[in-house]
Scaffold this active site. Structure first.
Site, mmCIF file in Angstrom:
data_model
loop_
_atom_site.group_PDB
_atom_site.id
_atom_site.type_symbol
_atom_site.label_atom_id
_atom_site.label_comp_id
_atom_site.label_asym_id
_atom_site.label_seq_id
_atom_site.Cartn_x
_atom_site.Cartn_y
_atom_site.Cartn_z
ATOM 1 C CG ASP A 136 -16.062 66.283 4.495
ATOM 2 O OD1 ASP A 136 -15.352 67.266 4.734
ATOM 3 O OD2 ASP A 136 -16.206 65.341 5.293
ATOM 4 C CG HIS A 168 -13.187 67.515 7.521
ATOM 5 N ND1 HIS A 168 -14.188 66.658 7.129
ATOM 6 C CD2 HIS A 168 -13.018 67.299 8.847
ATOM 7 C CE1 HIS A 168 -14.600 65.949 8.165
ATOM 8 N NE2 HIS A 168 -13.914 66.322 9.234
ATOM 9 C CB SER A 360 -14.029 63.078 11.089
ATOM 10 O OG SER A 360 -14.965 64.110 11.108
#
Length: 516
Positions: A136, A168, A360
């Site tokens: 990520d 994120h 996600s």
């Protein structure tokens, strides 16, 4: 990581000779015209063969991917055409992976944790002894997740550090293994599914959230190489790339299968494009693919629905995703000052948390559940974990909802042993443990370390004449249209469809859950 050299196909050697002749003939007629090049991934029978093919058409190898028999390079359209005419090779543009413009709603609290029926997984040490690799944007240490449970892997983004400047990765890490320290005394307690597990952060993107396919492949190589050393049993992938290739010849799917064959349960996002399809590697039939559910602010799953934007598709006879998990207005860790944090101030929840929606989030929660199962069932193969997650799920409108307790209590079945076409050339369309007699005891008994494969253990037998078939590449024949930019969309982090207008406060009530 090193791999033993593999025997190159006799047909491929002949192809290589032909390519050299074509290249020399071309060189005999010099021209002043320089064709534009672009970054690509070249897959062949093995990494050495791929490198030789690239050099034969005048390219330079910039990276090697031993686990999938591929290299990274830059080639012009003519060189690509030469390679494609020879067959037994796939050339994939090194597509960009970038963030999607999004808004974070500021009006709700989530009942996500209670909705997945954690049961015994509510223990504060759930997932202990297991590491979840997270490819990520990096993970920032927080009160809820820090060393030694946060392990800093490599920074492949070029930033030179492990800082999550996009925001994120920190959010996803909290859903996997945050322990809720910062909200221990709050009315709503926010924690991850496996607060005893470790998160191994592999950073592939900086403040813009952008990265490339080649960088993600590097991350897969690192995770596989270090899986036994770090006890990595789960890999969480909250991104997707719409590569227009079938999974059996897609380099990203091949990397996911290599991880699966190494004993790592791969959990991938379905994406947020609804019936337009599922993104890679979530389109791979082997992996656990996860879509989003809307729990509507209650722990009772009977009112849950699957949003229209959650990706879905039938791939190679398999309905994707296999599971859905909470992905609407989910609360997790905030990365103060990050791109997402600055752009969405109304999504902040107190000082430590943030709120967002997308597949996600559902993926990260399911990765946490997989870690809990791996800790409770140390003998389980990835096929066992996937089978239990699917069998233990709760049917809802439009999908099967993650139920951690149901998965933990699932009865092992021979049908858990998967049989799908392979992208990595394993013989018989099987994973390594399929060569052994089926054992339900692995779900309850001893570990299976001897069955864990790493790339270093792979041998030339992986690429025998019997398991390699030129027809395998037929569907991937290159066309001029595939070379155009219009055919290759940038991939996106799958925490995408977040709009404040969609989730109104009137639909939600504050919900708490008891700290164990």
């Amino acid at each position: 990581m090193s791999v033993q050299p593999r025997r190159v196909h006799r047909a491929l050697v002949g192809l290589l000779t032909a390519i050299v002749v074509v290249t020399m003939a071309t060189a005999a007629a010099p021209t002043t015209e320089t064709l534009p090049t672009r970054a690509v991934i070249v897959q062949a029978e093995n990494v050495d063969a791929a490198a030789a093919l690239v050099r034969a058409v005048g390219g330079d190898v910039t990276a090697r991917y031993d686990t999938i028999g591929a290299v990274a390079t830059r080639l012009d359209a003519t060189a690509v055409a030469v390679l494609e005419r020879g067959g037994n090779v796939v050339v994939t543009p090194d597509v960009a992976l970038e963030p999607t413009d999004a808004e974070f709603p500021a009006d709700t609290h989530s009942a996500a944790f209670d909705a997945i029926s954690p049961g015994p997984a509510a223990a504060v040490d759930a997932g202990a002894g297991v590491a979840v690799a997270l490819i990520d944007t990096g993970v920032n240490p927080t009160a809820d997740l820090h060393a030694p449970r946060l392990v800093t892997g490599p920074d492949l983004s070029g930033d030179g550090d492990a800082v999550d400047r996009f925001g994120h990765g920190t959010f996803m890490a909290g859903l996997i293994a945050g322990d809720g320290t910062a909200s221990a005394d709050a009315a709503v307690h926010h924690r991850g599914v496996a607060p005893g597990a470790r998160v191994v952060a592999v950073k592939v993107a900086g403040a813009s959230g952008e990265t490339e396919l080649s960088t993600v492949l590097d991350a897969f190589e690192w995770v596989i190489e270090h899986s036994e050393e770090l006890d990595i049993r789960v890999l969480s992938l909250s991104f997707g790339i719409p590569v227009p290739l079938p999974p059996v010849v897609n380099p990203l799917d091949a990397a996911a299968e290599a991880a699966w064959a190494s004993g790592i349960t791969v959990v991938a996002a379905a994406g947020n494009e609804g019936r337009a399809g599922v993104v890679a590697p979530g389109d791979d039939p082997w992996v656990v693919t996860v879509g989003a559910s809307d729990v509507r602010g209650t722990a009772d799953v009977s009112d849950d629905v699957v949003p229209d934007w959650s990706g879905r598709e039938r791939v190679l006879g398999v309905d994707k995703p296999e599971l859905v998990a909470p992905g609407v207005s989910v609360v997790s860790l905030r990365a103060p000052g990050s791109t997402i944090d600055v752009a969405n101030p109304d999504a902040r929840v107190d000082d430590a948390y943030f709120r967002g929606s997308g597949s996600s989030m559902a993926t990260a929660m399911t990765a946490g559940a997989a870690a809990v199962l791996a800790a409770e069932h140390p003998g389980a193969t990835p096929d066992h974990v996937k089978g239990a997650l699917v069998d233990g799920a709760t049917p809802i409108g439009g999908g099967r909802a993650l139920n951690v307790h149901g998965a933990h209590a699932a009865t092992p079945r021979r049908a858990w042993l998967q049989r799908h076409p392979n992208a990595i050339g394993l013989p018989g369309n099987r994973m390594p443990w399929a060569a052994e007699p089926w054992s339900a005891a692995r779900w309850t008994d001893e570990s299976w370390n001897a069955a864990r494969w790493t790339a270093a253990r792979w041998t030339a037998a992986r690429w025998t004449d019997e398991s390699w078939n030129a027809a395998r590449w037929t569907a991937a024949r290159w066309t001029a249209a595939r070379w155009t930019d219009e055919s290759w969309n940038a991939a996106r982090w799958t925490a995408a469809r977040w709009t404040a207008a969609r989730w109104t406060a009137s639909r939600w009530t504050s919900v708490t859950w008891a700290s164990p």
